[in-house]
Motif scaffolding. Sequence first.
Motif, PDB file in Angstrom:
ATOM      1  N   ASP A 163       0.828  -1.152   0.128  1.00  0.00           N
ATOM      2  CA  ASP A 163       0.047  -0.093   0.141  1.00  0.00           C
ATOM      3  C   ASP A 163       0.879   1.168  -0.013  1.00  0.00           C
ATOM      4  N   SER A 164       2.238   1.202   0.056  1.00  0.00           N
ATOM      5  CA  SER A 164       3.380   2.105   0.030  1.00  0.00           C
ATOM      6  C   SER A 164       2.998   3.315   1.114  1.00  0.00           C
ATOM      7  N   LEU A 165       2.055   3.058   2.024  1.00  0.00           N
ATOM      8  CA  LEU A 165       1.976   3.973   3.159  1.00  0.00           C
ATOM      9  C   LEU A 165       2.844   3.389   4.299  1.00  0.00           C
ATOM     10  N   PHE A 166       3.560   4.544   5.171  1.00  0.00           N
ATOM     11  CA  PHE A 166       4.407   4.112   6.257  1.00  0.00           C
ATOM     12  C   PHE A 166       5.423   2.743   5.873  1.00  0.00           C
ATOM     13  N   PRO A 167       6.020   2.802   4.952  1.00  0.00           N
ATOM     14  CA  PRO A 167       6.978   1.685   4.499  1.00  0.00           C
ATOM     15  C   PRO A 167       8.079   1.203   5.598  1.00  0.00           C
ATOM     16  N   ALA A 168       8.030   0.051   5.820  1.00  0.00           N
ATOM     17  CA  ALA A 168       8.995  -0.429   6.794  1.00  0.00           C
ATOM     18  C   ALA A 168      10.461  -0.395   6.366  1.00  0.00           C
ATOM     19  N   THR A 169      11.510  -0.318   7.214  1.00  0.00           N
ATOM     20  CA  THR A 169      12.885  -0.418   6.768  1.00  0.00           C
ATOM     21  C   THR A 169      13.172  -1.872   6.493  1.00  0.00           C
ATOM     22  N   ASP A 170      13.757  -2.087   5.219  1.00  0.00           N
ATOM     23  CA  ASP A 170      14.299  -3.260   4.810  1.00  0.00           C
ATOM     24  C   ASP A 170      14.956  -4.076   5.642  1.00  0.00           C
ATOM     25  N   GLN A 171      14.547  -5.273   6.161  1.00  0.00           N
ATOM     26  CA  GLN A 171      15.313  -6.172   6.961  1.00  0.00           C
ATOM     27  C   GLN A 171      15.469  -5.746   8.297  1.00  0.00           C
ATOM     28  N   ARG A 172      14.492  -4.941   8.711  1.00  0.00           N
ATOM     29  CA  ARG A 172      14.501  -4.178  10.201  1.00  0.00           C
ATOM     30  C   ARG A 172      13.256  -4.447  10.741  1.00  0.00           C
ATOM     31  N   GLY A 173      12.383  -5.278  10.621  1.00  0.00           N
ATOM     32  CA  GLY A 173      10.986  -5.720  11.030  1.00  0.00           C
ATOM     33  C   GLY A 173      10.948  -6.168  12.336  1.00  0.00           C
ATOM     34  N   TYR A 174      11.788  -6.507  12.943  1.00  0.00           N
ATOM     35  CA  TYR A 174      11.946  -7.048  14.223  1.00  0.00           C
ATOM     36  C   TYR A 174      11.191  -6.292  15.200  1.00  0.00           C
ATOM     37  N   HIS A 175      10.084  -6.886  15.785  1.00  0.00           N
ATOM     38  CA  HIS A 175       9.074  -6.367  16.895  1.00  0.00           C
ATOM     39  C   HIS A 175       8.472  -4.967  16.349  1.00  0.00           C
ATOM     40  N   GLU A 176       8.430  -4.707  14.994  1.00  0.00           N
ATOM     41  CA  GLU A 176       7.964  -3.316  14.719  1.00  0.00           C
ATOM     42  C   GLU A 176       6.573  -3.300  14.897  1.00  0.00           C
TER      43      GLU A 176
END
Length: 501
Positions: A163-176
């Motif tokens: 959905d391109s909203l609030f993109p997560a950081t690549d390979q930094r999804g731990y406990h996001e």
Amino acid sequence: MKDLNLRLSANLLVKYLQKPANQFTKEDIIRYINEEQIQMVNFMYPAGDGRLKTLNFVINNGAYLEEILTCGERVDGSSLFSFVEAGSSDLYVVPRFRTAFRDPFAEIPTLTMLCSFFNKDGEPLESAPEYTLYKACKAFTDVTGMRFEAMGELEYYVIAPDDSLFPATDQRGYHESSPFAKFNQFRTQCMKYIAQAGGLIKYGHSEVGNFTLNGLIYEQNEIEFLPTDAIDAADQLMVAKWVIRNLACQYGYTITFAPKITAGKAGSGMHIHMRIMKDGKNQMLTNGQLSDVARKAIAGMMLLAPSITAFGNTNPTSYFRLVPHQEAPTNVCWGDRNRSVLVRVPLGWTSQQDMSALANPLEQKSSYDTQQKQTVEMRSPDGSANIYQLIAGLAVACRHGFEMDDALGMAQKTYVNVNIHRSENSEQLKSLAQLPDCCVKSAASLEQQRSVYEQYDVFGVKMIDDIIRQLSSYQDESLRNDLQSNPEEMMNLVNRYFHCG
């Protein structure tokens, strides 16, 4: 406390019947079906491909309900297991009442139960997955006088349009947290359904893996369970995978438990934690230190680590995850709080500090026994595993640690207290055995070590033969090197095993 546990239980049948699941009787099941106006019963059972299969029953009348609950039903074993010959393939499936749960996806009110397999003589099927695990746990107790418990960490990717909203950081999804993590609500709904079906969940969270590709977002999540009887632990993992896939289908998401789905991104494991109990007390610690009991169990896993991959890493993509310099292990070693090792001893609340009182000054000092929380974690398995065979293999390995002549010496020799891949540790690295790097080598390791698994008639000869045959058939000795510079072929391989396990 017992009444409170029953009132707080998320298990719908436990809450309704006001008794623990392991005390469910046929009378309880009939009562629930009658009073809750259940119209259908499902039998589910694991097949050789690692998935749960389903047989549906309409409840015609009370006599028929009594019949299926008492007698079970016939199934074609040769269509479920490759080691069962077509000429004598009839098997019985008989429900285990303690596994009963209300199907959260059925439009018609439905009660589902997991089943055990029996042969033509009414005896447990020797090579059935669940019975193999039962035999492994019994042999462990017979040899050690203690009880083997387990729990799983279930990692998976959710895949959906980005959905391109609030993109997560690549390979930094731990406990996001949301909104950067997109599928927290989906995960918590999965957790609710798993718990209602009897799963003892510890927690859930988003995991490291997080990226976008071709307009799709790939987000890794994890649901972790609490330690319990090893058979119950396996049952819970099976039901959890079934729940996650069914709910994803309703949401229009794609789910994969595959060990590797693209190069350079985090793969998904299925780590198994273990603890050893006696008289209701955890034996993994002595005076706040890892006990000799735990070290002997670890030594058994160190010795049998190469062949454990035959149960926990069952297709070629498994070995694209088990590569150096990532959190997936390649060396046969163990250590404290170290994610580069094969067997990790997690942080275990051994400091004697009352952290709750420090964080909450109004609290009185606690006398909570934190020693019960200590486990050890096998980090090589992934979502391709045959769950019952895997946990059975780990129970065999831990048992064998108590039968080895120099188990404590083996544990000392394979202990590392640093990241083994650092250059200053190169000499120690050379001394460590390596895990197989392909299915063919895994099969060879199982052939070499099969006598330990077959001891006490835990693993059937036909089952071991069948596992070796299947792993050898991949002929993947050079596959990892061949596909290193061929991402297109790598993705073709991933797609072939996308829905493994």
